[in-house]
Design a protein around this motif. Structure first.
Motif: not given
Length: 120
Positions: A1-14
Motif C-alpha cells: 500500500m502506498q499513500d499517494r496523497t502528496t503526489d495527487v495534491t502536488e499535481n493540482g488535484f482539488s
C-alpha cells in the motif's frame, strides 16, 4: 500500500465529482432512469470547457449515493462535502459554476466549507 496523497495534491488535484448512474431492477427510483448518463456527460463537458477535467477535478461514475429520486441524478463533490439530488443535465452548468467559479478557478476548499447552491 502506498499513500499517494502528496503526489495527487502536488499535481493540482482539488476535488472529485461523483455522479450516480446506478440502475436497479426495483420499484424504487434510480439515477440511471433519472438522466444519470446525461448528467455525467454534462459534468465532463463543463469541466473540459473550463480546462480543469482530470487536471484539477476528477470525475467518477458511481453506484448509489443514497439520494435516489425519479426527478434527477445524485452528485457529491469531495472533499467539499457537497451533496446534490434531482440534478438534471441543464442544472450542471449552474451547479458547477457555483462550486468552482465561472472560470473554474475556485478549486480549493476554503476552511472546509463552501457556499451551498440553493437554487439547484
Amino acid at each position: 500500500m502506498q499513500d499517494r496523497t502528496t503526489d495527487v495534491t502536488e499535481n493540482g488535484f482539488s476535488a472529485h465529482v461523483l455522479v450516480c448512474t446506478n440502475d436497479r431492477d426495483a420499484d424504487h427510483a434510480s439515477c440511471a432512469e433519472a438522466h444519470g448518463d446525461a448528467v455525467l456527460e454534462a459534468v465532463k463537458t463543463w469541466l473540459r470547457d473550463h480546462d480543469i477535467f482530470w487536471s484539477h477535478v476528477h470525475v467518477a461514475e458511481t453506484s448509489c449515493l443514497g439520494l435516489c429520486s425519479a426527478e434527477g441524478t445524485a452528485i457529491a463533490i469531495h472533499p467539499r462535502n457537497r451533496w446534490y439530488s434531482d440534478v438534471l443535465p441543464a442544472d450542471v452548468p449552474e451547479l458547477l459554476t457555483a462550486e468552482f467559479g465561472p472560470d473554474g478557478s475556485r478549486r480549493g476548499v476554503a476552511g472546509g466549507q463552501q457556499t451551498p447552491v440553493d437554487s439547484v
